[in-house]
Every structure is written in structure tokens, then in C-alpha cells.
Design a protein around this motif. Structure first.
Motif, PDB file in Angstrom:
ATOM      1  N   TYR A 156      39.612  10.138 -15.950  1.00 40.26           N
ATOM      2  CA  TYR A 156      40.955   9.833 -16.427  1.00 40.26           C
ATOM      3  C   TYR A 156      40.826   9.508 -17.911  1.00 40.26           C
ATOM      4  O   TYR A 156      39.931   8.776 -18.301  1.00 40.26           O
ATOM      5  CB  TYR A 156      41.497   8.624 -15.650  1.00 40.26           C
ATOM      6  CG  TYR A 156      42.900   8.223 -16.028  1.00 40.26           C
ATOM      7  CD1 TYR A 156      43.996   8.735 -15.331  1.00 40.26           C
ATOM      8  CD2 TYR A 156      43.129   7.331 -17.069  1.00 40.26           C
ATOM      9  CE1 TYR A 156      45.281   8.369 -15.674  1.00 40.26           C
ATOM     10  CE2 TYR A 156      44.413   6.958 -17.423  1.00 40.26           C
ATOM     11  CZ  TYR A 156      45.497   7.485 -16.730  1.00 40.26           C
ATOM     12  OH  TYR A 156      46.774   7.115 -17.078  1.00 40.26           O
ATOM     13  N   ARG A 157      41.724  10.077 -18.740  1.00 36.77           N
ATOM     14  CA  ARG A 157      41.590   9.891 -20.175  1.00 36.77           C
ATOM     15  C   ARG A 157      42.850   9.210 -20.720  1.00 36.77           C
ATOM     16  O   ARG A 157      43.937   9.792 -20.719  1.00 36.77           O
ATOM     17  CB  ARG A 157      41.375  11.233 -20.873  1.00 36.77           C
ATOM     18  CG  ARG A 157      40.473  12.183 -20.094  1.00 36.77           C
ATOM     19  CD  ARG A 157      40.193  13.445 -20.892  1.00 36.77           C
ATOM     20  NE  ARG A 157      38.815  13.422 -21.369  1.00 36.77           N
ATOM     21  CZ  ARG A 157      38.368  14.139 -22.390  1.00 36.77           C
ATOM     22  NH1 ARG A 157      39.176  14.915 -23.074  1.00 36.77           N
ATOM     23  NH2 ARG A 157      37.098  14.069 -22.745  1.00 36.77           N
ATOM     24  N   GLY A 161      49.990   9.099 -26.731  1.00 37.64           N
ATOM     25  CA  GLY A 161      50.793  10.120 -26.067  1.00 37.64           C
ATOM     26  C   GLY A 161      50.511  10.080 -24.576  1.00 37.64           C
ATOM     27  O   GLY A 161      50.176   9.028 -24.004  1.00 37.64           O
ATOM     28  N   LYS A 162      50.628  11.239 -23.951  1.00 33.98           N
ATOM     29  CA  LYS A 162      50.421  11.267 -22.504  1.00 33.98           C
ATOM     30  C   LYS A 162      48.949  11.181 -22.150  1.00 33.98           C
ATOM     31  O   LYS A 162      48.128  11.862 -22.773  1.00 33.98           O
ATOM     32  CB  LYS A 162      51.005  12.561 -21.934  1.00 33.98           C
ATOM     33  CG  LYS A 162      52.501  12.505 -21.760  1.00 33.98           C
ATOM     34  CD  LYS A 162      53.013  13.718 -21.039  1.00 33.98           C
ATOM     35  CE  LYS A 162      54.521  13.600 -20.837  1.00 33.98           C
ATOM     36  NZ  LYS A 162      55.129  14.891 -20.544  1.00 33.98           N
ATOM     37  N   ASP A 163      48.641  10.366 -21.135  1.00 34.02           N
ATOM     38  CA  ASP A 163      47.259  10.294 -20.664  1.00 34.02           C
ATOM     39  C   ASP A 163      46.886  11.607 -19.993  1.00 34.02           C
ATOM     40  O   ASP A 163      47.759  12.349 -19.527  1.00 34.02           O
ATOM     41  CB  ASP A 163      47.083   9.141 -19.678  1.00 34.02           C
ATOM     42  CG  ASP A 163      47.096   7.796 -20.390  1.00 34.02           C
ATOM     43  OD1 ASP A 163      47.102   7.803 -21.648  1.00 34.02           O
ATOM     44  OD2 ASP A 163      47.113   6.766 -19.706  1.00 34.02           O
ATOM     45  N   SER A 189      47.114  17.134 -19.671  1.00 34.19           N
ATOM     46  CA  SER A 189      47.842  15.863 -19.700  1.00 34.19           C
ATOM     47  C   SER A 189      48.711  15.802 -18.458  1.00 34.19           C
ATOM     48  O   SER A 189      49.192  16.832 -17.985  1.00 34.19           O
ATOM     49  CB  SER A 189      48.730  15.783 -20.949  1.00 34.19           C
ATOM     50  OG  SER A 189      47.925  15.809 -22.103  1.00 34.19           O
ATOM     51  N   PHE A 190      48.908  14.597 -17.946  1.00 35.56           N
ATOM     52  CA  PHE A 190      49.697  14.452 -16.726  1.00 35.56           C
ATOM     53  C   PHE A 190      51.120  14.899 -16.992  1.00 35.56           C
ATOM     54  O   PHE A 190      51.706  14.593 -18.026  1.00 35.56           O
ATOM     55  CB  PHE A 190      49.642  13.011 -16.227  1.00 35.56           C
ATOM     56  CG  PHE A 190      48.281  12.640 -15.711  1.00 35.56           C
ATOM     57  CD1 PHE A 190      47.838  13.146 -14.491  1.00 35.56           C
ATOM     58  CD2 PHE A 190      47.436  11.833 -16.453  1.00 35.56           C
ATOM     59  CE1 PHE A 190      46.583  12.820 -14.021  1.00 35.56           C
ATOM     60  CE2 PHE A 190      46.174  11.506 -15.975  1.00 35.56           C
ATOM     61  CZ  PHE A 190      45.751  12.009 -14.764  1.00 35.56           C
ATOM     62  N   ASN A 342      39.918   9.439 -26.869  1.00 31.02           N
ATOM     63  CA  ASN A 342      40.163   9.232 -25.432  1.00 31.02           C
ATOM     64  C   ASN A 342      39.322   8.058 -24.926  1.00 31.02           C
ATOM     65  O   ASN A 342      38.118   8.005 -25.185  1.00 31.02           O
ATOM     66  CB  ASN A 342      39.731  10.466 -24.632  1.00 31.02           C
ATOM     67  CG  ASN A 342      40.568  11.683 -24.969  1.00 31.02           C
ATOM     68  OD1 ASN A 342      41.713  11.785 -24.567  1.00 31.02           O
ATOM     69  ND2 ASN A 342      39.992  12.594 -25.738  1.00 31.02           N
ATOM     70  N   PHE A 343      39.965   7.162 -24.233  1.00 28.64           N
ATOM     71  CA  PHE A 343      39.209   6.146 -23.493  1.00 28.64           C
ATOM     72  C   PHE A 343      39.126   6.638 -22.057  1.00 28.64           C
ATOM     73  O   PHE A 343      40.158   6.910 -21.453  1.00 28.64           O
ATOM     74  CB  PHE A 343      39.908   4.788 -23.589  1.00 28.64           C
ATOM     75  CG  PHE A 343      39.957   4.278 -25.000  1.00 28.64           C
ATOM     76  CD1 PHE A 343      38.889   3.577 -25.531  1.00 28.64           C
ATOM     77  CD2 PHE A 343      41.064   4.536 -25.806  1.00 28.64           C
ATOM     78  CE1 PHE A 343      38.915   3.135 -26.839  1.00 28.64           C
ATOM     79  CE2 PHE A 343      41.097   4.105 -27.116  1.00 28.64           C
ATOM     80  CZ  PHE A 343      40.024   3.400 -27.651  1.00 28.64           C
TER      81      PHE A 343
END
Lengths: 351, 605
Positions: A156-157, A161-163, A189-190, A342-343
Motif C-alpha cells: 500500500y502506498r 493525492g490518491k493513495d 491509484s485507488f 511514497n510511504f
């Protein structure tokens, strides 16, 4: 310290055999039988004396053995062995070093060795039965084919903006040298269409102890339809870098390449820091894919995983991506960012 | 067939066994409430720990699927006559033996009589001397007992690591030269609930998946940064000692884990013979009895001149008989520490039931050295003080070294400038390919080496140079031919082979000896692991500098990493014989060959 004591004893006092016995018996409650053992030792050869050692040195080694021989004898067993090897060993002590000096020649087996049936058991067990048995043993002991699947990254990033999400999996089926290798990776992106998704099917052949040559095809599943021929090399570089490089030639004639390298840096037996670098390159501009000639994108990541089992390790990390050169220009034209942080949180697993 | 009850000398065993079996029965009762997968069982019955004794001329050995439990581990096992290990065969030199093998298990099976001189058809190696005995089938073994000593039997299939093995004692026809008050078998083994095929696959695809003693950023290993980088550059690990270790294995003495409190009874002052057999699938053990010197009197079943030591390393399939005279304490711990020191098997010599001695802590894990990489520049590992005055000196002589004990410094310097895989050093008989990841630069004879990790333990440790055959060897001829065989492998791919070729490549090209030929075989280890190499059907003589006619007879020889070992063989047993590394997953990944002795009509043993 026993070793030191043993060393000192014979050096200090003369009849070293007697000392050895004393020492031997001093260490434990002396047994009558041993105490009365006859002293033959001077005729006993020392253990491992064949190389013609200095006798002062050898005495220490001998000491224990002779003492023990006494113990054995002391029990009054008529010992054929003892009778024989006293004299024989003694003569060996003098002569053994000499014949060993001339080398024994290497050579093919004598003709006799090729006589008779190829497989000795065939005539007794049945040639057919043995052939089947042999075939199954050859298969069993020369490496059964293996299936392996690994999700190196499934994450998961979290980002501006959108994850988003990313998968990067690979695996193989095959033997030591030749394997069918498959890879798939993709991200998105989701709530949106995947930005990229691909699968590769490759024939993988070992070309060295640490390297496989991989040849096959890649199919892109997101964005403009593309099919590529793939040639790559994957393996383990010095300093234990896992390296995967590949060149891709698309059905439209575009030539691109990818280099990935990662390193497992163990902090503890289960906590592992994994730096990772990925570079994508292109030989030409590919406007419909937003790719500029030269260095297209670069990613640098750092993941810290904990191996609950070797096969299952969740991780946390951070990854920085850049679009570079012409690719950055395309991105700016579309109003997209040229870099992203990205985390990530994910899991690495294999089976 | 006659199954003799456990004799007095096994009295303690029997008491244990009775409590164990009632425990097993209650577990079984409980077990039935659970689904099969939860019981970890594929046979339903629990293996009893320890051995019954079989003797006589006609025995029946029945293989069955079973379960085994030790401490918190339990899982599938294979038993013979219901126990793990299987029955002790107590035989007499000169008798005849008939064994009916019945296979009630779900896998193909066989029994190999390890170390016994048998006609090749009785040797029990599927694909070489027989076909595997399939489930529901029987096979009759029939042969005379031509020797005395301590041996063992085991399956030559992947049932072996699951428990299909057991000890053999053969009493001499003309009385034993060693008078003892008690005579015990100590069969060492390793057991894992993991299926052998699964285990093997994990070795293949994982990166040393069972090693939890790797170098890390926070370890205490005495390695400099430069040395660590050197190992990484070579793509190897200095901690690659054992492929499978304690995270997966329970180490057993006669089927008993350390927590089982196995006792061997003694009265102070008695002479006790302990017959150590390493029946493990993948584990070398370092054997000690703290506070009690051991007199080694036999190796691989054959008498040697007694040698007193404080510790010895025993490779897979080797046996050592020792005599101890415990006195001065209630109890002594028999410690079988795995070579990588990840765990140990423990039993007690106890002068009264319940007597306990302190069990030493596991020692620090060892590291591989320069010598283990085939760069022997002064036998870093060997020349130190294991109380062994003779081996230190001889090792130094052998390598012409200045006795440099300073491994650290020249290690890093040397490795920088050296290729770990200079294939030009190999003879043409070795096929170079992806299966060869290392070539020993200077593979010296390491017979004087006490084994990995034992060079500087500060007490007397056995080494092969100390073994001297007690009796005169029958064949005193000088070998007419030298046969060199390289042990090769690739740690990363987990490939193992002889001369770079696994068994499938040489099925039609065995190692050939003429009947009665006297050959010197030189084994060169081009890997960084120690390999216990076993030749079936024969004894060979270690070329260890022993006095003429007294080279020790063995059936299995450890070839130290990066080193060499030589043996003299009289090929006087016609037939086809397996020749392999006794680390089972090395054998099952290619380090296996067939030795043929022709012509066959030389007489069949």
C-alpha cells in the motif's frame, strides 16, 4: 588446563612414558589392573608417526595412547592386536615415510573394470524393473523440478493525492539449469485505472554459478496495448546485490531497458533493511507512453522488513520516484508531477 | 525371529520407555478428537522412543507411517517396528542373517546396512542394487555377518530423515578385547516435523533459510568490516556451517530430546562403553562428556589403538566407540552439540535415577576460515592448541607454514587478490558449469583438522591423524593408481555434485575399479562445507600417516571444506555400490555416484 599440563609433564621429566602413566592415573581413581600393566611402550609406535616427525614432539601425542594401551592390556585380555602391532608398527615407523615419496600415477581403470554388465543388479532383479527404479532415483537425487513463487513487494502506498498500490511478484518452475520464469508487476491509484501492469513469461537458463539468462515475452495490460520481446540477465552480483536487468523490444519497434538492484542488509537475524534501486531507460522517445529518450524514470526505495518466518515478512518503507529528461517534459505537458514520495507498507512472502 | 526383552543394561531405558508409551497412548487418545492435520500425523500411531533389541538369525522389520513428538514439536515420522530409532540389531560375527522387510508405510522403502560387508544385491540401495520396496510389498535380505563392531542401518530413501534408522552391534566371534561393565548405544539424530521434500525445496529456493546465525549489523562475530565485505563480495557466508539447524531440528539421543532426561546408568568406577552413531540426516555433532575423558577404541566399527580425548566431531554416518570410567560425580552430561552450535542433544550418565550434571551452554557459533576456502596458508584453523601437540606440529609441517595464527590480517589481504573460482586449477575430469561456484586454490590434506570450530577449544579433540588401526590390515600393497574426485557445489542454487556432474549426468559412466585393484582415492573439496563421503560395501584405509599396515579402516570420511582427504581402497567386493555424501539433501541434490567393481565373477562376498 589439561592441555598445558600434558605438555609440561614430558618436557620436564625424563622417562616420559612413566610420567604419562602417572598423570593418567592421577586424573582418576587408579585401577589396579592399570597400575600393574607391563610397560611395553617403548616398542609401541606413536600414532600418526608416518610422516617422520620429530620424536620430542611426538612423545606428547604418544603418551596418551600408550597409556591407554596399558589400560586395555591390564584387563588381561589376550589381545591379538597388541601382539601384532607392536613389532609391525615399529618397523612401519622406520620405513613408512620412504615409499610414500614417489607419487602414485593417475590413470584410467584397468580393462577388467569395463567387463561385464553395465548394471550389476539387472541380471538378478530384472533389467526392466531396475531401469524403472534407476530412472526414479536419478530423478529424485538429481533435483526434482521446483515451483517457487515470491511476492517481493505487495504494498500500500501513501502519498500526496490518491493513495496507491503496487505488486511485484515472480516465480519459476523447473530444474537447476532451465526454468520457466514468470514475473508480474503493476501499480495504480485507488479508484483509477491501473497506471501500469505487465506479465512476463521467460525461459531461464543458468549461464554461470550466479547468473541466469532470460528470454521471453512481456505483455502490458494497462495503457496502450504493447507486446515485447525480452532478453535479460538476473542473478546475484558480488556483495550480494540481487540484480535483474532486461531489454524490451516492442512490436512497434521501441527499445527500452530496465535495471533493478536490491540488497538485504541484515540488522538482526529477522530484521532486514532493503535498499532498492530501479532505473528505466529508453532508446527513443515514445510519446504515447510518455517516455523520453535516455533515462526515463528512477526509483530509490528503502524497506525495513521483519521476518516472522523466512517465508513471511511484513515491511514498512519509503520510496522516491522521479521522471527524468524527456519523460519529465511529457509529464509537465500533461500537468503531472515529475516526482513522488511514497510511504509504503506491505508484505514480502514466498512459498 | 526372536525379540529379546531389554536387557539389564537397558533397564533405565525400559523404565523411560514404559512411561513414554503410556504418555504416547494418552496423547493418542486425545489425538483422535482432532482432525488428522491438527495431529500432525499421517499414520495415527505415535513412535515409541528408543530401540527394542532384535537378535537371532531371522528378523522381521516392519516399516510404518507414524507420528513423533519431542518437546513442543510433533509431526509425521516413519518407524520400524514402532520405534524411533528402529530396533537395535544385536548380532554375532559369523552368524547368518535373514531379514524380512515389510513395508506398511505409504512410501517406497529399503534398508541399507551401513558399514556391513554384504553381497551387493543385499545392500539396499534403490536404483542401484534393488528396486524400492513399494507399499504393501516385502523384501528378504539374506547374508552372512562377516565382521564385528558398531554399525547402523537406514532407509536409502527420504524415509531416512523421518526416523527410518537404527543401530547394529555385532559381537566378535572370538571375544571382545575390551572388557567393560556396561555397553550402551548412543545414536545421535536430528528430527524435524517438516516433510523432507518440503525441506529440500526450501533449501533450494530460500537463501540459507534455516540459518539464524548469519552475520548481521549487530552480531558479535570477530570479523572486521573488511572481512565482512570480503565475504559479501564472494557471495558467500562465513556462517554457512550447516544447511539445516536447530530452528528446524530437534537433536535426539536414542530418540530422546534433551527434555526427555535420557539416562545411562553407571556405578562409580565401572568401565562403560558408549557406541556413538551419527544417524542424523544433516548434522555433524561435537561430542563431549564434560569432566570425563573418553578413550576412543573404534572408528566406524573397526578397532583403533586407544586414544584419549575430551571431544570429538562425528560426521553423518560415522561411528565412534569410546570407553569412559565415570567416577567422582553422581552424573555426567553426554553433550552432542550441533556443529553450528545452534542446539544440542543431551543425555545423562547417572549413578542413580534422577542424578543430573550441569549441561554446558552452547558455545559461540564458529566461522569459516581461510583454510575452509581452500587457501591454506599456514592452517590458521589448525595450528592452535587443541591440547593436541601432535596435530599442531604435523599440520604445520604439512603446509610448510610459518605457523601464522593471525588469520585476520592475511585473510583479508589474500582474499582481495585471489579468485575464488579459478577453474584452470581443476583437472579435465571436472565439468565446469553453473554447478561449481568455488575452486579450492590450495586444497591441502586436512586429516589433522579436528573439524569446524574445534581448533581452539582448549582441550584434546580427536582428529583423523590420530587413528591407527589396532590390527594389521589385510592388504599391504601399495596402490597402483590414483583416482582424484572433486566434491563440487553451488551454495546459491543448492546444487551438489562429484566432479561438477550430478548423478543424472553420469548414470552410465560410473566410477570403475577392477576387482582386487588397489587404488588410492583423493577427494578434493571445492566447496565451503564439510562433506561426509560414504562408500558402500567396503572399508577403505585413511591415508593419514599411520604406521605401515595400520591405516585406519573407515566406511565414511569427512572431507573438510577447501581441503583434501585420501584413502586406499582394495576393491574386492564385486558389484555396484553407492558412493555419496551422507548429508541427505546433498545426496538428494546430486552428490551421488555409483562405484562399479568388475568383473562380477570375482565372487560375491
Amino acid at each position: 588446563m589439561r592441555a598445558a599440563t600434558l605438555l609440561l609433564f614430558p618436557l620436564a621429566v625424563l622417562p616420559s612414558m612413566a610420567i604419562a602413566q602417572d598423570h593418567q592415573h592421577g586424573a582418576q581413581a587408579p585401577k589396579e589392573s592399570e597400575a600393574t600393566a607391563p610397560s611395553h611402550t617403548p616398542t609401541e609406535p606413536s600414532a600418526g608417526d608416518g610422516s617422520g616427525m620429530d620424536h620430542d614432539t611426538m612423545d606428547h601425542g604418544t603418551m596418551d595412547h600408550s597409556a591407554m594401551n596399558h589400560g586395555t592390556m591390564g584387563h588381561g585380555t589376550p589381545d591379538r592386536g597388541m601382539m601384532e602391532h607392536g613389532p609391525m608398527g615399529h618397523s612401519g615407523m622406520e620405513h613408512s615415510a620412504m615409499p610414500d615419496d614417489t607419487p602414485i600415477p593417475q590413470g584410467p581403470p584397468p580393462p577388467d573394470a569395463f567387463e561385464g554388465p553395465a548394471f550389476a543388479a539387472d541380471a538378478f532383479v530384472g533389467a526392466e524393473k531396475m531401469a524403472a527404479s534407476r530412472a526414479s532415483v536419478v530423478r529424485e537425487v538429481s533435483g526434482l523440478p521446483v515451483f517457487w513463487f515470491q511476492a517481493d513487494r505487495a504494498e500500500y502506498r501513501a502519498r500526496e493525492g490518491k493513495d496507491g498500490y503496487l505488486w511485484d511478484v515472480q516465480g519459476y518452475y523447473g530444474g537447476d539449469l532451465d526454468k520457466f520464469w514468470f514475473k508480474s508487476e503493476g501499480e495504480g491509484s485507488f479508484g483509477e485505472k491501473p497506471e501500469a501492469a505487465e506479465v512476463q513469461g521467460l525461459w531461464s537458463h543458468a549461464i554461470g554459478p550466479w547468473w541466469d539468462l532470460q528470454v521471453g515475452a512481456r505483455q502490458d495490460l494497462a495503457g496502450p496495448e504493447r507486446t515485447y520481446a525480452v532478453v535479460g540477465v538476473q542473478g546475484l552480483a558480488p556483495y550480494l546485490f540481487e540484480v535483474d536487468t532486461a531489454a524490451f523490444l516492442s512490436t512497434k519497434g521501441d527499445l527500452t531497458a530496465r535495471i533493478e538492484a536490491e540488497l538485504d542488509q541484515r540488522i538482526t537475524q529477522r530484521l532486514i533493511l532493503q535498499p532498492r534501486v530501479e532505473l528505466n531507460l529508453s532508446a527513443q522517445d515514445i510519446p504515447e507512453l510518455g517516455i523520453g529518450a535516455g533515462l526515463d524514470t528512477a526509483e530509490v526505495g528503502l524497506r525495513l522488513r521483519y521476518e516472522f518466518a523466512r517465508e513471511f515478512a511484513p515491511y514498512l518503507g519509503i520510496e522516491q520516484e522521479w521522471k527524468l529528461g524527456g519523460s519529465a517534459d511529457y509529464a509537465r505537458l500533461l500537468g503531472e508531477g515529475t516526482s513522488a514520495t511514497n510511504f509504503v507498507i506491505g508484505v514480502r512472502f514466498w512459498f | 525371529m526372536s525379540t529379546t526383552p531389554l536387557s539389564d543394561r537397558f533397564a533405565i531405558d525400559r523404565r523411560k520407555f514404559l512411561t513414554r508409551s503410556s504418555l504416547a497412548a494418552s496423547l493418542l487418545g486425545l489425538g483422535h478428537a482432532l482432525p488428522a492435520w491438527a495431529r500432525g500425523s499421517h499414520g495415527g500411531t505415535m513412535a515409541r522412543k528408543g530401540s527394542d533389541v532384535l537378535s537371532g538369525e531371522h528378523l522381521t522389520m516392519t516399516v510404518a507411517d507414524s507420528s513423533f513428538a519431542t518437546a513442543s514439536r510433533h509431526g509425521p515420522a516413519v518407524t520400524v517396528n514402532g520405534t524411533l530409532p528402529g530396533p537395535l540389531l544385536r548380532l554375532r560375527e559369523g552368524q547368518n542373517l535373514v531379514v524380512d522387510l515389510e513395508n506398511n508405510s505409504s512410501m517406497g522403502t529399503s534398508i541399507h546396512w551401513h558399514g556391513l560387508l554384504v553381497p551387493f544385491l543385499m545392500d539396499g540401495v534403490p536404483g542401484v542394487t534393488m528396486a524400492a520396496v513399494e507399499p504393501g510389498e516385502r523384501f528378504r535380505y539374506e547374508f552372512p555377518i562377516r565382521q564385528a563392531g558398531t554399525y547402523w542401518w537406514h532407509a536409502h530413501t527420504l524415509q531416512e530423515p523421518m526416523g527410518h534408522y537404527g543401530p547394529i552391534i555385532i559381537d566378535p566371534a572370538n571375544g571382545d578385547p575390551h572388557q567393560v561393565d556396561r555397553d550402551y548405544v548412543v545414536m545421535l539424530s536430528d528430527w524435524s516435523p517438516m516433510d523432507p521434500h518440503v525441506l529440500m525445496k526450501k533449501l533450494k529456493v530460500g537463501e540459507a533459510p534455516f540459518n539464524f546465525q548469519k552475520t548481521t549489523a549487530t552480531d558479535d562475530y570477530p570479523l572486521s568490516g573488511a572481512e565482512r565485505r570480503m565475504w559479501a563480495r564472494m557471495r558467500m557466508m562465513p556462517t554457512d556451517i550447516s544447511d539445516v539447524s536447530a530452528p528446524l531440528y530437534s537433536y535426539l539421543l536414542n530418540g530422546h530430546g534433551p527434555e526427555d532426561g535420557l539416562e545411562f546408568a553407571f556405578n562409580p568406577g565401572e568401565r562403560v562403553r558408549l557406541r556413538f552413531i551419527n544417524g542424523a540426516a544433516m548434522t555433524f555433532f561435537n561430542v563431549r562428556i564434560p569432566g570425563l575423558p573418553m578413550k576412543v577404541i573404534a572408528a566406524d566399527g573397526q578397532d583403533v589403538r586407544p586414544i584419549e580425548v575430551d571431544e570429538f566431531q562425528i560426521g553423518n554416518a560415522e561411528t565412534y566407540d569410546v570407553i569412559v570410567e565415570p567416577t567422582g560425580a553422581d552424573a555426567f552430561a553426554i553433550v552432542a552439540e550441533a556443529m553450528d552450535r545452534s542446539g544440542m542433544g543431551v543425555g545423562m550418565l547417572a549413578s542413580r535415577p534422577g542424578a543430573r550434571a550441569d549441561v554446558p551452554l552452547l558455545r559461540d557459533p564458529p566461522l569459516l576460515t581461510m583454510a575452509d576456502m581452500g587457501m591454506n596458508h599456514g592452517s590458521t584453523a589448525d595450528s592452535m592448541d587443541h591440547g593436541g601437540m601432535d596435530h599442531g606440529a604435523m599440520e604445520g609441517m604439512d603446509t610448510g607454514s610459518s605457523g601464522a595464527a593471525s588469520g585476520t590480517m592475511d585473510r583479508s589481504m589474500d582474499m582481495d587478490s585471489m579468485s575464488m573460482r579459478d577453474t584452470s586449477l581443476l583437472p579435465p575430469s571436472v565439468k565446469v558449469g553453473p554447478g561449481v561456484d568455488m575452486v579450492s586454490m590450495n586444497p591441502v590434506d586436512r586429516m589433522g583438522d579436528p573439524g569446524i570450530g574445534l581448533a581452539d577449544v582448549g582441550h584434546r579433540v580427536l582428529n583423523y591423524r590420530q587413528l591407527v588401526s589396532a590390527n594389521m590390515n589385510p592388504d599391504m600393497r601399495r596402490p597402483t593408481r590414483l583416482k582424484e574426485i572433486h566434491l563440487t557445489g553451488n551454495m546459491e542454487r543448492y546444487m551438489w555434485s562429484f566432479d561438477g556432474q550430478k548423478f543424472s549426468a553420469v548414470t552410465d559412466d560410473p566410477i570403475r575399479f577392477a576387482f582386487n585393484e588397489r587404488v588410492r582415492v583423493k577427494l578434493v573439496n571445492d566447496t565451503m562445507m564439510a562433506h561426509p563421503i560414504h562408500l558402500h560395501g567396503h572399508f577403505f584405509e585413511l591415508v593419514n600417516g599411520a604406521p605401515h599396515g595400520h591405516q585406519p579402516l573407515k566406511h565414511t570420511v569427512i572431507v573438510q571444506p577447501g581441503g583434501s582427504a585420501q584413502f586406499d581402497l582394495t576393491a574386492n567386493e564385486p558389484g555396484d555400490w553407492a558412493f555419496h555424501c551422507h548429508l541427505i539433501y546433498h545426496m538428494h541434490n546430486g552428490m551421488f555416484q555409483v562405484v562399479t567393481v568388475r568383473p562380477l565373477q570375482g565372487g560375491e562376498g
